[in-house]
Design an enzyme around this catalytic site. Structure first.
Site, mmCIF file in Angstrom:
data_model
loop_
_atom_site.group_PDB
_atom_site.id
_atom_site.type_symbol
_atom_site.label_atom_id
_atom_site.label_comp_id
_atom_site.label_asym_id
_atom_site.label_seq_id
_atom_site.Cartn_x
_atom_site.Cartn_y
_atom_site.Cartn_z
ATOM 1 N N SER A 189 0.083 -3.451 0.818
ATOM 2 C CA SER A 189 -0.346 -2.295 0.027
ATOM 3 C C SER A 189 -0.149 -2.557 -1.457
ATOM 4 C CB SER A 189 0.404 -1.036 0.468
ATOM 5 O OG SER A 189 0.062 -0.674 1.789
ATOM 6 N N ASP A 190 0.976 -3.164 -1.817
ATOM 7 C CA ASP A 190 1.191 -3.573 -3.211
ATOM 8 C C ASP A 190 0.115 -4.555 -3.653
ATOM 9 O OD1 ASP A 190 3.435 -2.174 -4.121
ATOM 10 O OD2 ASP A 190 4.824 -3.587 -3.208
ATOM 11 N N LEU A 191 -0.118 -5.575 -2.839
ATOM 12 C CA LEU A 191 -1.059 -6.621 -3.227
ATOM 13 C C LEU A 191 -2.480 -6.080 -3.346
ATOM 14 C CD1 LEU A 191 0.336 -9.450 -0.925
ATOM 15 C CD2 LEU A 191 0.582 -9.290 -3.410
ATOM 16 N N SER A 193 -3.400 -2.987 -4.039
ATOM 17 C CA SER A 193 -3.549 -2.131 -5.222
ATOM 18 C C SER A 193 -3.641 -2.984 -6.479
ATOM 19 C CB SER A 193 -2.417 -1.116 -5.316
ATOM 20 O OG SER A 193 -1.161 -1.740 -5.403
#
Length: 408
Positions: A189-191, A193
């Protein structure tokens, strides 16, 4: 742009990016821009820097032989930080200090892009709200990444990857079965975004060429994760079916997944009826077997299809089976561990490893960028001069001198 502390090449080499982000989503976005040649000035908190500098173990310590060992000077770096911060310069600034905030504003005046992932309202409280920044530099493109969005009933929630994976439904689709929700093995999810953020920045820069003005680009861990629901999303919104985790097998195609053989397992992907026909011919199966002749039938009888394939594979060892599948043109592969991936000739051939010289850790090999560029004559022009992730405030003096010099 005046003298710089780090030279680079690439399609974005005329751009300056001020990076106020920490952890992973924002730093991944700016690393993507840096890989494309942009000059990235990473602004970090004095004394401690980006939170990920302390996220470990594993850590890498300086040592005389250049390999991981005991500390020789008290300096260490987390491998987490090293994964997301190549091709950047570091300056330590206290944004609550008037003098340091002025240095930041001088950078903003020169910047093309500013990236931040503070919780909503933090920059306003520091006197660095979007309106203030764009009044100083109307051409500035601002990328702002939050956990769950900038507005809405839960817009102020802090965002952490695993929480976002769960809240955005991804964990419900991942695992051995419906009662075994699992997170993805990387902070996806971090990557995502960060990737969507970089994509949005490039679109805003393109529009700036027409309008002369920058704009604010917003995304979030929630938005990015929902944005990759793909067929699982329309499975619900159109067909009214709630997708659930079902292990290593595709929800809409069969056979497609991980199948056991005599000494392990292999993966196959039969994404068309012609591949099913070819597969059956290669392994002495009847392609018109009642109940298995079409993909919808095989999906409806998924467990029986898996058993049918594994029975055909039972006498094969993995190496011979993969060779046979390749011979008859069936998409297939094995499950590699990461050490196998990085030792694989194919990985190296794609430029997915880069060697850099770190200021304190010496020579490092890092996972590299996933893009390659070629000129009209077919010659590769991919950037090769990658720089190591910076030590905290490594470039602070040079950046301050450059800002002062440019003011004169």
């Amino acid at each position: 742009m005046g003298s710089v502390t780090m030279t680079s090449t690439g399609p974005l080499s005329d751009l300056l990016v001020v990076d106020l982000s920490r952890a992973l989503a924002g730093p991944h976005a700016t690393m993507m821009l840096g890989d494309l040649g942009a000059r990235i000035v990473k602004v970090e908190a004095p004394g401690r820097g980006d939170d990920t500098r302390g996220w470990g173990p594993p850590f890498r310590w300086p040592s005389e032989d250049g390999h991981t060992g005991e500390p020789t000077d008290g300096t260490r770096e987390s491998t987490y930080f090293l994964s997301a911060n190549r091709n950047k310069e570091s300056i330590a600034l206290d944004l609550k200090d008037d003098a340091d905030r002025e240095v930041l504003l001088e950078l903003v005046d020169r910047a093309d892009v500013l990236v931040e992932n503070f919780r909503t309202g933090v920059l306003d409280r520091l006197g660095l709200g979007f309106t203030t920044l764009q009044e100083r530099n109307p051409r500035l493109v601002i990328l702002s990444i939050t956990g769950f969005g900038h507005d809405g009933p839960e817009g102020g929630r802090a965002g952490y990857d695993q929480i976002a994976q769960g809240e955005a439904g991804l964990m419900s689709l991942t695992g051995s079965g419906p009662d075994d929700p699992q997170k993805v093995g990387t902070p996806i999810s971090d990557l995502l975004s960060g990737m969507y953020g970089a994509y949005g920045v490039l679109a805003a820069l393109h529009e700036r060429e027409r309008t002369g003005h920058g704009q604010v680009v917003r995304t979030s861990l929630l938005a990015a994760t929902v944005g990759v629901h793909a067929f699982q999303g329309t499975r619900w919104t159109v067909a009214g079916e709630v997708g659930r985790a079902q292990g290593n097998h595709h929800a809409s195609i069969a056979p497609y997944g991980l199948f056991r053989c005599a000494d392990g397992a292999v993966q196959i992907a039969l994404g068309s009826e012609s591949l099913w026909q070819r597969f059956c011919a290669a392994f002495d199966l009847d392609p018109e077997l009642p109940g298995f002749a079409t993909n919808p039938e095989r999906v409806a009888k998924r467990e029986e299809t898996i058993a049918l394939v594994e029975e055909a594979f039972a006498s094969w060892n993995a190496a011979d089976l993969l060779a046979r599948l390749a011979e008859v043109g069936i998409p297939a592969g094995k499950v590699r561990t990461l050490d196998e991936v990085y030792a694989w000739d194919q990985t190296a051939s794609q430029g997915l490893l880069v060697d850099v010289d770190h200021a304190t850790l010496g020579r490092l090999t890092l996972p590299g960028p996933p893009l390659r560029f070629f000129g009209p004559d077919g010659t590769e022009v991919t950037r090769r001069d990658h720089a190591a992730p910076p030590t905290l405030d490594e470039h602070g003096a040079a950046i301050r001198a450059w800002v002062k010099e440019d003011d004169q």
